[in-house]
Design a protein around this motif. Structure first.
Motif, PDB file in Angstrom:
ATOM      1  N   UNK A   1       0.809  -1.212   0.000  1.00 34.02           N
ATOM      2  CA  UNK A   1       0.000   0.000   0.000  1.00 34.02           C
ATOM      3  C   UNK A   1       0.850   1.272   0.000  1.00 34.02           C
ATOM      4  N   UNK A   2       2.080   1.182   0.527  1.00 32.53           N
ATOM      5  CA  UNK A   2       2.916   2.373   0.576  1.00 32.53           C
ATOM      6  C   UNK A   2       4.374   1.992   0.763  1.00 32.53           C
ATOM      7  N   UNK A   3       5.264   2.878   0.382  1.00 30.72           N
ATOM      8  CA  UNK A   3       6.683   2.669   0.586  1.00 30.72           C
ATOM      9  C   UNK A   3       7.036   2.888   2.048  1.00 30.72           C
ATOM     10  N   UNK A   4       8.203   2.377   2.439  1.00 33.00           N
ATOM     11  CA  UNK A   4       8.624   2.460   3.832  1.00 33.00           C
ATOM     12  C   UNK A   4       8.723   3.916   4.292  1.00 33.00           C
ATOM     13  N   UNK A   5       9.231   4.782   3.436  1.00 37.92           N
ATOM     14  CA  UNK A   5       9.381   6.181   3.813  1.00 37.92           C
ATOM     15  C   UNK A   5       8.025   6.815   4.125  1.00 37.92           C
TER      16      UNK A   5
ATOM     17  N   UNK B   1      -2.365   0.660  12.845  1.00 39.64           N
ATOM     18  CA  UNK B   1      -2.722  -0.241  11.748  1.00 39.64           C
ATOM     19  C   UNK B   1      -4.039   0.180  11.110  1.00 39.64           C
ATOM     20  N   UNK B   2      -4.988   0.610  11.933  1.00 38.66           N
ATOM     21  CA  UNK B   2      -6.302   0.995  11.413  1.00 38.66           C
ATOM     22  C   UNK B   2      -6.228   2.176  10.462  1.00 38.66           C
ATOM     23  N   UNK B   3      -5.145   2.931  10.524  1.00 36.24           N
ATOM     24  CA  UNK B   3      -5.025   4.122   9.671  1.00 36.24           C
ATOM     25  C   UNK B   3      -4.284   3.859   8.368  1.00 36.24           C
ATOM     26  N   UNK B   4      -3.585   2.714   8.280  1.00 35.53           N
ATOM     27  CA  UNK B   4      -2.754   2.489   7.083  1.00 35.53           C
ATOM     28  C   UNK B   4      -3.058   1.184   6.351  1.00 35.53           C
ATOM     29  N   UNK B   5      -3.781   0.271   6.988  1.00 37.99           N
ATOM     30  CA  UNK B   5      -4.087  -1.017   6.366  1.00 37.99           C
ATOM     31  C   UNK B   5      -5.569  -1.062   6.016  1.00 37.99           C
ATOM     32  N   UNK B   6      -5.922  -1.428   4.796  1.00 39.26           N
ATOM     33  CA  UNK B   6      -7.339  -1.523   4.429  1.00 39.26           C
ATOM     34  C   UNK B   6      -8.095  -2.467   5.353  1.00 39.26           C
TER      35      UNK B   6
END
Length: 601
Positions: free
Chosen positions: A547-551, A578-583
């Motif tokens: 979903x996104x790069x490490x940076x 986790x709730x903010x970045x993982x679908x």
């Protein structure tokens, strides 16, 4: 001379009455102990299924060079050697991995073989109406990967065709084995391998065996397929799943009893060797883990039950303390049939161990490919993690580029090169294929560190020792055994081992310091971290990578902490983040991975 092997998969010795468990109802295993020698220090070599079976054929360790694999063109095969020397070999099995790409060269080494279908996710019955979500016994995070999802869907389809006990794959397998014995008991020079996938998960058995463990008024636990990872369920659920396992053990016990009955009926004990064994054990809530592969190799997996009757010595009802391993079974059978043992086999025939408990080794090493390397002398166990988190360099060596259920992907093969022969490849160069730790992307084994246990004082392995002198002794023994196995040089490198120099206690302390310099949350030092939460964030980098790069993840994390005024990071903070970045569809699996990464012991 004749020989029968009854082989199980994932048989945890701690659940057997022969090793002190009085709760499991297994009268025929008790009877087995009276008729055989029981081994108290039998250990695995390589895990899991097919690596262990390669050792059963070749009599040498697999895990230093290869993961899951078929037999190689240069491999010695115990059943094939017997076949070429006039001993008829027959395999009956329901172990579906024999019929897949990653195991397809084993069963054809025997004179003849029979397979029974329907275990686990065996692609047996076609039913397009069932869904993975319909599985009655699976628990833990729902598998969204194609393999895990399809295995559950397929198991649903298979179970619809297993209505009576006689329909179960184990029942069919033993029926085929018993038919071979009845038809050939008056013939000489044969080896029969009766091999069932049970008690491997899922722990599916006829209800009559489950009733043995149901308390009055209690409903049967519906769950029988644990996940590979940490226990997140209640004690009641763990107890229910363990009883499912016990029920399947009682089924195994029943069919073993039928083999013993025939040996009694036909008076076969005078000229028939009997071996009852397993490939490895299984975690059933011990150390708060399920299954295998993602945790250190505790004795629930590594120390295996083993029983052997050898008519040459006639010893029965006794126990043996000598350290033995899976690699000893091939030379034991070849020695029994008076057949030469190939020089590349590194196991030892157990004839004298059975007779007088004469030791065949001081140390034994074991492990999974690309993970920790372990060693035991029967009293101590040392689990050595990689020197660096990256767990590199690492490569597989093969002329059969397949994995469990498929061929190796072309992209994995693009970096391969031809390597000069190893000492055991019969002069054949082999493919060197860059590889990585199977579970390293979510929770590298590096985080466990190096673990040393004294089994006499700490049989449950709950209290790691700090003993640099003993650690140095076991490292030196490990290096020597790795050299004897012609381990590739990168195995020494990833472990941080000197190849020529003898390791001292002072060097052990230096190695520890070097490992401790690694910071899994480098760049986020402004926060106060709970140590396990560091590893959760490290694993989250991999989980969030689709979903996104490490940076971007680090940037989002700092923003999250700033908005909440957060300075101290623990598991609860990671879970909220986790709730903010993982679908939402992937959060259950992500949380399970975070729980796995949190477990440092």
């Amino acid at each position: 001379m004749k020989a029968i092997m009854v082989m199980y998969d994932s048989l945890n010795r701690h659940f057997l009455p022969n090793y002190g468990n009085e709760l499991t109802k297994m009268p025929n295993f008790r009877r087995l102990g009276e008729k055989c020698v029981t081994f108290d220090n039998s250990y695995v070599g390589s895990l899991p299924c097919m690596p262990a079976r390669r050792e059963l054929h070749t009599g040498r360790l697999n895990f230093l060079h290869r993961g899951w694999c078929p037999l190689e063109p240069f491999d010695d095969s115990m059943p094939e050697i017997l076949k070429k020397n006039g001993i008829y070999t027959h395999l009956v099995s329901d172990h579906q991995h024999y019929w897949e790409d990653g195991g397809a060269t084993y069963h054809t080494r025997y004179n003849s073989w029979e397979c029974s279908r329907g275990q686990e996710g065996d692609p047996w019955k076609a039913d397009l109406k069932v869904r993975a979500e319909d599985h009655p016994g699976s628990f833990g995070p729902f598998p969204r990967d194609p393999i895990g999802n399809n295995m559950r869907r397929q198991d649903c389809a298979n179970r619809r065709h297993i209505k009576e006990e006689k329909d179960f794959p184990q029942a069919k397998t033993f029926s085929n084995g018993l038919a071979f014995i009845r038809g050939n008991q008056d013939c000489d020079n044969w080896f029969l391998q009766i091999e069932t996938f049970d008690p491997h998960e899922p722990f599916f058995s006829p209800e009559e065996y489950q009733e043995l463990y149901r308390m009055e008024g209690e409903e049967l636990c519906p769950l029988d397929w644990p996940p590979y990872g940490p226990v997140t369920e209640s004690k009641e659920v763990v107890s229910g799943v363990r009883n499912k396992y016990r029920a399947l053990l009682s089924m195994c016990d029943h069919y073993l009893g039928l083999v013993l009955d025939l040996m009694d009926e036909y008076e076969m004990w005078d000229d028939t060797m009997l071996i009852v064994n397993t490939d490895h054990g299984f975690m059933l809530g011990e150390h708060l883990w399920w299954a295998k592969g993602v945790m250190p190799l505790y004795n629930e997996m590594a120390r295996t039950p083993l029983f052997i009757w050898d008519p040459r010595s006639g010893v029965k009802g006794e126990r043996r303390q000598s350290l033995v391993q899976n690699i000893d079974l091939a030379p034991t059978l070849l020695d029994y049939f008076q057949t030469d043992i190939p020089k590349d086999m590194q196991g030892s025939a157990l004839r004298d161990v059975i007779k007088t408990d004469k030791p065949v080794r001081k140390y034994g090493i074991f492990g999974l490919f690309g993970s920790m390397i372990n060693i035991t002398d029967g009293r101590y166990i040392y689990m050595r993690g990689p020197a660096k988190k990256e767990n590199q360099p690492l490569a597989e060596y093969t002329l059969m580029p397949t994995v469990m259920r498929s061929r190796m992907a072309p992209e994995k093969l693009q970096g391969m090169k031809l390597r000069q022969p190893f000492s055991f490849t019969k002069g054949c160069p082999v493919l060197e294929i860059p590889s990585s730790e199977e579970w390293g992307a979510v929770a590298s084994c590096f985080r466990y560190g190096d673990l040393l246990f004294n089994l006499e004082n700490d049989p449950e392995q709950k209290h790691p020792l700090d003993d640099p002198d003993k650690e140095a002794e076991l490292i030196n023994a490990m290096i020597r055994l790795m050299k004897e196995n012609d381990a590739p040089k990168e195995q020494f490198c990833r472990m941080g081992f000197p190849v020529e120099e003898c390791v001292t206690a002072e060097m052990v302390l230096e190695m520890r310091k070097e490992k401790e310099t690694y910071d899994p949350v480098s760049g986020l030092e402004e926060y106060q971290w709970e140590e396990p939460a560091k590893w959760q964030f490290s694993a989250l980098k991999n989980v969030a990578s689709p979903y996104m790069k490490e940076e971007e993840l680090v940037k989002q994390f700092k923003k999250f902490c700033s908005a909440g005024g957060i300075r101290s990071i623990d598991r609860n903070v990671i879970e909220r983040f986790i709730d903010t970045v993982i679908p939402e569809t992937d959060r259950e699996s992500a949380r399970f991975t975070m729980e796995m990464a949190y477990r440092l012991n």
